[in-house]
Design an enzyme around this catalytic site. Sequence first.
Site, PDB file in Angstrom:
ATOM      1  N   SER A 234       0.828  -1.201   0.000  1.00  0.00           N
ATOM      2  CA  SER A 234       0.000   0.000   0.000  1.00  0.00           C
ATOM      3  C   SER A 234       0.873   1.266   0.000  1.00  0.00           C
ATOM      4  CB  SER A 234      -0.955  -0.057   1.198  1.00  0.00           C
ATOM      5  OG  SER A 234      -1.967   0.910   1.094  1.00  0.00           O
ATOM      6  N   ASP A 328      -8.657  -4.767  -6.389  1.00  0.00           N
ATOM      7  CA  ASP A 328      -8.249  -3.770  -5.393  1.00  0.00           C
ATOM      8  C   ASP A 328      -9.213  -2.583  -5.473  1.00  0.00           C
ATOM      9  OD1 ASP A 328      -7.008  -1.824  -3.869  1.00  0.00           O
ATOM     10  OD2 ASP A 328      -5.011  -2.165  -4.700  1.00  0.00           O
ATOM     11  N   HIS A 362      -6.933  -5.537  -1.990  1.00  0.00           N
ATOM     12  CA  HIS A 362      -5.786  -4.660  -1.700  1.00  0.00           C
ATOM     13  C   HIS A 362      -4.825  -5.271  -0.680  1.00  0.00           C
ATOM     14  CE1 HIS A 362      -3.711  -0.806  -1.540  1.00  0.00           C
ATOM     15  NE2 HIS A 362      -3.771  -0.831  -0.216  1.00  0.00           N
TER      16      HIS A 362
END
Length: 419
Positions: A234, A328, A362
């Site tokens: 991330s 995601d 994600h």
Amino acid sequence: MFQLIATPSNALADEPVSIRAIGLPPSQMVTIKATLKDEKENLFQSKAFYKANEAGEVDLEQASSLGGDYVGVHPMGLFWSLKPKRAFQRLIKKDVINSPFCITLDLYDSVIIQDTVTTPPKASQIVQRWFAGPGVQREQIREGRVRGALFLPPGKGPFPGIIDLFGSYGGLFEFRASLLASHGFAVMALAYFAYEDLPDTLLVEDLDYFEEAANFLLAHPKIQQPGIGVISLSKGADIGLAMACYLKQVVATVCINGFSIVFDIPLRYRDLVVTPIQLALERTEVHVSGAVRLRHYTDDSSNKLNPQNILPIEKAQGKILFIVGENDECLDSKANAQRALDQLRRHGRSNGRMLAYPGAGHIIEPPFSPHCFASWHSVLGKPLLWGGDPIAHAAAQEHSWREILKFFRQHLLHSGSKL
């Protein structure tokens, strides 16, 4: 007599467990339920319905779940389908050295639809899931500005070194670093804000800090020279990619679902300051779950790019592995990885590759971790949608973990070393 057998019942969290129920009447419908409490007493549960074969057995490596939290043959389905009792909780192991997660498996001789069960199970088994193998040591790191925890495998070393970065939650996450150390790497879980005396909020991506961390790691007597790896997720993946571009110490980088541009927060390295691309938050959406979906907010970035917003990936001397989930909901991580790979290709470089996983979200974590579809984001003060189909996401976590281990062994080990 009903029996529930889980093998091994005491193992690392990234190891598969074989689950069997025996001693059942032929064709008996049963429910197998998994229950876990985290270190804050938050409850996570999963269940699946099975039909015994003619021998009165249910073997999760062969039997198909007929309902519950997943359908089909999924030997580890009870683990990756664990869901929080309270919405938007994310399962994170804090103390990785001294205690395991304990998962209680319960066997019932009927289909249990309700989460609250009053009848006692016919059989139970406790499975211990450890995040550090025997002999792995943890060192608290407070050196100069650097804050984190270093995990060292048993033995004299030297070991290939890795820096582990998580995202915009801040704080210190150790569970991936300790698992990697259990596979023979020396891994520093690195905090960069909202931890001890570090800044409370991330106002700038200060690459000098990360270079200081890299130099500290390489100066450690148990760390193999001449370069280190980075594993990042991330917002951490944005930083990991910048480290690959600017820091000669970094020779192998794994970027999981991140940007390939300077986004939202300025990047600073020595005299260089890169202004980020800023987008209006009115493009965010609220999912039916109540979580905020950021993907459209971040997708608009390609329309507003200036060359100075783009990370100079062509300068990266080491190898880069992009891992992306195509479902995601936080950002279009596949498009970002593809942009970076296209940029490499235009400069005649071939040191990057991408693993794209259809249906994965994600937060791609080590294998068998519960799929986190959405969770509370303390910095933003609201729940965020991470996305992912549970079955596809679980498969992505298994496959990508094998590829990560293979990638670091290939690009960090000296020739002749064994790991």
